[in-house]
Write a protein that holds these residues in place. Structure first.
Motif, PDB file in Angstrom:
ATOM      1  N   LYS A 267       0.903  -1.237  -0.077  1.00 13.91           N
ATOM      2  CA  LYS A 267      -0.110  -0.039   0.049  1.00 13.91           C
ATOM      3  C   LYS A 267       0.786   1.399   0.044  1.00 13.91           C
ATOM      4  N   THR A 268       2.072   1.124   0.671  1.00 10.53           N
ATOM      5  CA  THR A 268       2.839   2.331   0.617  1.00 10.53           C
ATOM      6  C   THR A 268       3.821   2.500  -0.354  1.00 10.53           C
ATOM      7  N   ASP A 269       3.733   1.494  -1.307  1.00 15.14           N
ATOM      8  CA  ASP A 269       4.986   1.534  -2.403  1.00 15.14           C
ATOM      9  C   ASP A 269       4.379   2.829  -3.582  1.00 15.14           C
ATOM     10  N   ILE A 270       5.426   3.362  -3.980  1.00 17.65           N
ATOM     11  CA  ILE A 270       5.197   4.295  -5.288  1.00 17.65           C
ATOM     12  C   ILE A 270       5.623   3.666  -6.434  1.00 17.65           C
ATOM     13  N   ILE A 271       4.788   3.425  -7.266  1.00 16.69           N
ATOM     14  CA  ILE A 271       4.997   2.870  -8.440  1.00 16.69           C
ATOM     15  C   ILE A 271       5.125   3.620  -9.799  1.00 16.69           C
ATOM     16  N   ASP A 272       6.052   3.325 -10.526  1.00 17.23           N
ATOM     17  CA  ASP A 272       6.380   4.141 -11.707  1.00 17.23           C
ATOM     18  C   ASP A 272       5.740   3.421 -12.949  1.00 17.23           C
ATOM     19  N   VAL A 273       4.813   4.153 -13.353  1.00 19.18           N
ATOM     20  CA  VAL A 273       3.849   3.458 -14.248  1.00 19.18           C
ATOM     21  C   VAL A 273       4.455   3.161 -15.598  1.00 19.18           C
ATOM     22  N   HIS A 274       5.770   3.953 -15.827  1.00 18.21           N
ATOM     23  CA  HIS A 274       6.544   3.820 -17.053  1.00 18.21           C
ATOM     24  C   HIS A 274       7.525   2.354 -17.033  1.00 18.21           C
ATOM     25  N   SER A 275       7.541   1.832 -15.693  1.00 16.28           N
ATOM     26  CA  SER A 275       8.382   0.875 -15.622  1.00 16.28           C
ATOM     27  C   SER A 275       7.796  -0.498 -15.981  1.00 16.28           C
ATOM     28  N   GLN A 276       8.776  -1.571 -16.185  1.00 14.97           N
ATOM     29  CA  GLN A 276       8.560  -2.780 -16.500  1.00 14.97           C
ATOM     30  C   GLN A 276       7.832  -3.718 -15.217  1.00 14.97           C
ATOM     31  N   ARG A 277       8.206  -3.163 -14.255  1.00 15.56           N
ATOM     32  CA  ARG A 277       7.645  -3.707 -12.920  1.00 15.56           C
ATOM     33  C   ARG A 277       6.094  -3.660 -12.998  1.00 15.56           C
ATOM     34  N   PHE A 278       5.793  -2.208 -13.525  1.00 16.84           N
ATOM     35  CA  PHE A 278       4.247  -2.042 -13.478  1.00 16.84           C
ATOM     36  C   PHE A 278       3.580  -2.844 -14.466  1.00 16.84           C
ATOM     37  N   TRP A 279       3.992  -2.823 -15.727  1.00 17.14           N
ATOM     38  CA  TRP A 279       3.408  -3.578 -17.040  1.00 17.14           C
ATOM     39  C   TRP A 279       3.473  -4.842 -16.875  1.00 17.14           C
ATOM     40  N   ILE A 287      -4.219  -4.172 -18.360  1.00 21.90           N
ATOM     41  CA  ILE A 287      -4.373  -2.893 -19.258  1.00 21.90           C
ATOM     42  C   ILE A 287      -3.990  -3.243 -20.721  1.00 21.90           C
ATOM     43  N   SER A 288      -2.675  -3.960 -20.737  1.00 22.01           N
ATOM     44  CA  SER A 288      -2.134  -4.210 -21.893  1.00 22.01           C
ATOM     45  C   SER A 288      -3.111  -5.120 -22.841  1.00 22.01           C
ATOM     46  N   ASP A 289      -3.893  -6.080 -22.184  1.00 19.35           N
ATOM     47  CA  ASP A 289      -4.682  -6.927 -22.893  1.00 19.35           C
ATOM     48  C   ASP A 289      -5.883  -6.162 -23.409  1.00 19.35           C
ATOM     49  N   ILE A 290      -6.186  -5.288 -22.654  1.00 21.35           N
ATOM     50  CA  ILE A 290      -7.355  -4.294 -23.082  1.00 21.35           C
ATOM     51  C   ILE A 290      -6.964  -3.355 -24.321  1.00 21.35           C
TER      52      ILE A 290
END
Length: 397
Positions: A267-279, A287-290
């Motif tokens: 819950k406290t993690d800050i996620i980089d939405v441009h990273s491979q960790r997110f995708w 989201i990629s499937d959509i």
């Protein structure tokens, strides 16, 4: 492998007739499908990659693709891809299979009897400006601090369209924020000047607008007493999209997509939405499937739309237009000319209207994104002005 390919193809909902017809002509198609490897499940990834490759090949041969999503209690339980084909698959060969990190690529070679029942406009390219999606409920992005999710999603949509390589060619226009509220209301109070500005700056004939309407998270999935477990949440995702003609400002297509997937981060993690960790996470992959599904839907919706542009400059009997080789034009290509106008209904609403003229022009000089055209048979071009619409005259096969 043959049995595996057969089972995957059967899951597509398409009908493969392995008989020769005298009204068809065999043609080989090669397509590469991509898929994410989740939890080291190679079988599921291979199935998804093969499905992607077959879908691409079928669309190239003239198929129409639509997606059918079934929601039960708000949870996506089925995502079935249906293909209404103008071709029949005779043979499928596996050319190569490559894995790079968590990405799997499968290249297939398919023998397809492509029939002649296709719209001639599908042979030409239509450029579409992919704008920055609008994040409607920013407070829902607090989990993970993913306030840039709209920018990352827009880039992913652009990439999905770029990979499909069909009738619609995406143009990146997602760096600047756009207020899209008015395009998704029932009043249809569109901004024609804004659509024209986007189309002109991107040199695209069509404009894609979108808004992310839901990023809410459910309660934590794991037990509070199981302190050794990582926190995980079920998170929703919903996006609405609409397509506009950048020349006539008419709304051409609209759809929405939604899913739910595990948000595996603390819950406290800050996620980089441009990273491979997110995708590469279950939520990012959903989201990629959509986006892959909506790219096929959009390609199918645009396949038979006209390839049209504008007159950018006139000098004596020569016209400069914003269509060229990249759109599929060839030297000698014929185009018609129309004036852009409006009709007003009894309620006072203005509706776009094209006034078709008798003028025809022929491409004389060809460039990548533009062309110089002259009047057919040196006939005069009365009333032709800058910003008039030019449309490719396609011959039926």
């Amino acid at each position: 492998m043959k049995a595996f390919l057969a089972s995957v193809f059967a899951g597509l909902g398409a009908t493969a007739l392995l008989t020769f017809s005298s009204f068809t002509a065999a043609q080989w198609y090669e397509a590469t499908g991509h898929a994410q490897v989740n939890s080291n499940d190679i079988g599921a990834a291979k199935s998804a990659a093969i499905k992607d490759a077959i879908t691409q090949a079928m669309v190239f041969s003239g198929a129409r693709v639509t997606s059918v999503q079934t929601l039960v209690d708000g949870v996506l339980t089925q995502d079935q891809l249906k293909i209404s084909s103008h071709g029949e698959i005779q043979k499928i060969e596996l050319i190569s299979e490559q894995r790079h990190n968590e990405q799997l690529a499968v290249t297939l070679r398919l023998d397809i009897f492509a029939q002649t029942e296709q719209c001639p406009q599908s042979n030409f390219k239509k450029f579409i400006a992919v704008t920055q999606s609008q994040l409607n409920n920013r407070e829902q992005a607090r989990l993970g601090q993913i306030f840039d999710i709209n920018k990352a999603v827009s880039k992913n949509i652009y990439t999905a369209l770029l990979k499909s390589k069909m009738s619609a060619v995406p143009v990146a226009y997602y760096n600047n924020a756009i207020n899209v509220d008015k395009y998704f209301t029932q009043q249809h109070d569109y901004s024609n000047s804004q659509l024209e500005d986007i189309a002109t700056r991107s040199n695209a004939q069509y404009v894609l607008l979108s808004q992310i309407t839901n990023l809410s998270a459910s309660d934590k999935l794991n037990n509070d007493y199981a302190f050794w477990q990582d926190e995980s949440y079920q998170r929703s995702y919903q996006i609405e999209l609409t397509l506009f003609d950048g020349t006539t400002y008419e709304q051409l297509w609209q759809n929405s997509y939604q899913s739910q997937a595990i948000w595996p981060f603390a819950k406290t993690d800050i996620i980089d939405v441009h990273s491979q960790r997110f995708w590469q996470s279950p939520f990012g992959q959903s989201i990629s499937d959509i986006n892959q599904t909506l790219s096929y839907d959009l390609q199918a919706a645009m396949a038979c739309l006209p390839t049209q542009g504008k007159i950018m400059h006139r000098e004596d009997d020569k016209l400069v237009i914003n269509l060229g080789k990249a759109h599929g034009l060839t030297k000698g290509q014929l185009l018609s000319i129309a004036h852009h106008d409006y009709l007003t209904d009894a309620m006072g609403n203005r509706m776009p209207h094209k006034v078709i003229t008798l003028n025809s022009i022929r491409v004389e000089q060809l460039y990548q994104q533009s062309a110089i055209a002259v009047s057919v048979n040196n006939a005069p071009l009365p009333g032709v002005q800058i910003n008039d619409i030019v449309e490719v005259v396609s011959q039926d096969p």
